[in-house]
Design a protein around this motif. Sequence first.
Motif, mmCIF file in Angstrom:
data_model
loop_
_atom_site.group_PDB
_atom_site.id
_atom_site.type_symbol
_atom_site.label_atom_id
_atom_site.label_comp_id
_atom_site.label_asym_id
_atom_site.label_seq_id
_atom_site.Cartn_x
_atom_site.Cartn_y
_atom_site.Cartn_z
ATOM 1 N N LYS A 16 -8.092 -17.926 -8.372
ATOM 2 C CA LYS A 16 -7.781 -16.502 -8.466
ATOM 3 C C LYS A 16 -9.042 -15.739 -8.853
ATOM 4 N N GLY A 17 -9.427 -14.812 -7.989
ATOM 5 C CA GLY A 17 -10.562 -13.946 -8.285
ATOM 6 C C GLY A 17 -10.083 -12.524 -8.505
ATOM 7 N N LYS A 18 -10.647 -11.842 -9.499
ATOM 8 C CA LYS A 18 -10.166 -10.501 -9.839
ATOM 9 C C LYS A 18 -11.320 -9.613 -10.286
ATOM 10 N N ALA A 19 -11.243 -8.345 -9.899
ATOM 11 C CA ALA A 19 -12.208 -7.337 -10.334
ATOM 12 C C ALA A 19 -11.438 -6.120 -10.843
ATOM 13 N N GLU A 20 -11.784 -5.651 -12.037
ATOM 14 C CA GLU A 20 -11.158 -4.471 -12.633
ATOM 15 C C GLU A 20 -12.229 -3.439 -12.930
#
Length: 434
Positions: free
Chosen positions: A386-390
Motif C-alpha cells: 500500500k502506497g499513500k501520499a497525503e
Amino acid sequence: MSRFRLVLLFQFSFLIFHFFPQEKNFSGSLSTLVGAALPYTENSGDFVLGEAKAEGELSVYTEESSLYASGFLLYDALRNHADALDFVSGRENSGLSLKEAWFDYTEDFWAVRVGRQISAWGKADGLSVTDVLCPQDETQFAASTYAESRLGINAVRFSLKSGSYALDAYCIPFFTPAALPLSEGSPLKKVIFGDAVFSKDDIILPEVAVKNCEYGAKFSAYWTLFDLSLYAFYGFDDEPLVSYSLSDDNSLKLSGEYEKMLMFGADTAIPIGETVLRMEAAFFPERKFAVSAQNQIEAIMQGKEMEKRIGRNQLKALAGIDWMPSSWTITAQYYADCVFGEIEKIERQSYEHCATLSVSRSLFNETLDISVNGILSLKDFDSVIKGKAEYKLSDQITLNIEGDFFNEGKDGKAGSYGKFKELSCLIIGGKYTF
C-alpha cells in the motif's frame, strides 16, 4: 443504536456537565473516499470503495472526572439499500454509529471508566498478537488502517496507578463481535465467503447472561531502560467459527457460533537512541478452531457425525524494530503463529509467519507525507503493498491518493493476501477537519 437514541445521548452528555465548571472541546471532520479497481483486475472499471463520512467527538473535563463521546454518520454508496441490515452496525447504506461514549472518575491512585470504549493492547504495528480486547470492523479492506478499524466495547474499567506501575481490570458484560462483510454490495463478501449462502441470521450470538461476561487485565511497568506489559483475557473469539451444511437445493449453507477463549500475553519496548526494539507474545490454551469445509462436507455426504470444533494450543509472537531518523520513520516486523498438535482437519498450517516493512517520510515542512507499507507471507509468498501520499492544502484540508496492490504467491497460490487480487485499486479522497 437508532439515530434518535444517539442524538439523545449526545444531548444528555452535554447537559450533565452544563452547570458545572469544566472545559469543553468539540472537534470533527468531513471526509470522502472513492476507489476504483485497477485495469488488470477482473473488476476493472468498477468502483470498490465509495463513501462519505462526517465524524465528531466531544470531550468534557472537570477536576476529577471527564466525559468523552465520538460517532460518525456514514454514507456507503456500494451498500445495497435493499439489503437486510448490516450485521453488528445495524445500518443500511447510510446510518449513524456510536464509536465511543464513556465517563470516568480519577483519584490520585485509582480511576474508573464506564461506557463504550476502545483500548489498544500490544506493541505490534498493524497485526494482532495480544490485541484481543476490542473487535475489528472487517467490512472494508481498502483504505482502512488496523487502528481505525477497532470497534468499541461496552465495559467497566477499573485502574490502579502508583508511580511507574499501572493495573487495568476490565469487566465486559455485553459481547461485541467483529463486523463481517455480509452486505450483498460488499466486494469482500464473495472473496471471503464465495457462493455460500450466509447471512446475519445464521450467526448465533452468545446469550446475554452473567455467565457470558468477558474479563481482561493489563499490568504495565515503565522504566528508563524499557517498559513491560502483561495481559490476560477470558471471553469470546470476535469471529464466529463456521459450520457447513447442505440446504434443500443442495447449495452450500454456512452458519457460525462464537467460542470462548483464554489468552495470556506480554510485550516490551526497548529504546536505543533513534531505534526502538519491540517484542510481543500471546498464548491461547486449547483455542477452538473450525474443522475445514472439505472435512465437514465429506462427513455430511457420507452421513457421518463429526466434531466441527477442535481445541489446540496456539502461540503468537512478534519482533519489531522502529528507526526514526530526522523526518523518516522505518518499521520492520517478523510475525509467527504456531498451532500445536494435529491440525489435518482444520484449515490452516501448523506454522504460519510473515514479515512487514513500513517506510514513511514528511516533506516540505510536514505538508506532504509519503508512506509505503508492505506485508509478505512467508508461507505462500503472497503479499500486499500500500502506497499513500497525503498533502495538507491548509490546516483544515487534506488531500490524499492511495494505491492498494494485492499479489499472489509462488505458483499462483492465493494465500492470505493474494485472494484479494481482484480488489487491487486506486483510491482518492479528501478530508476537512474542524
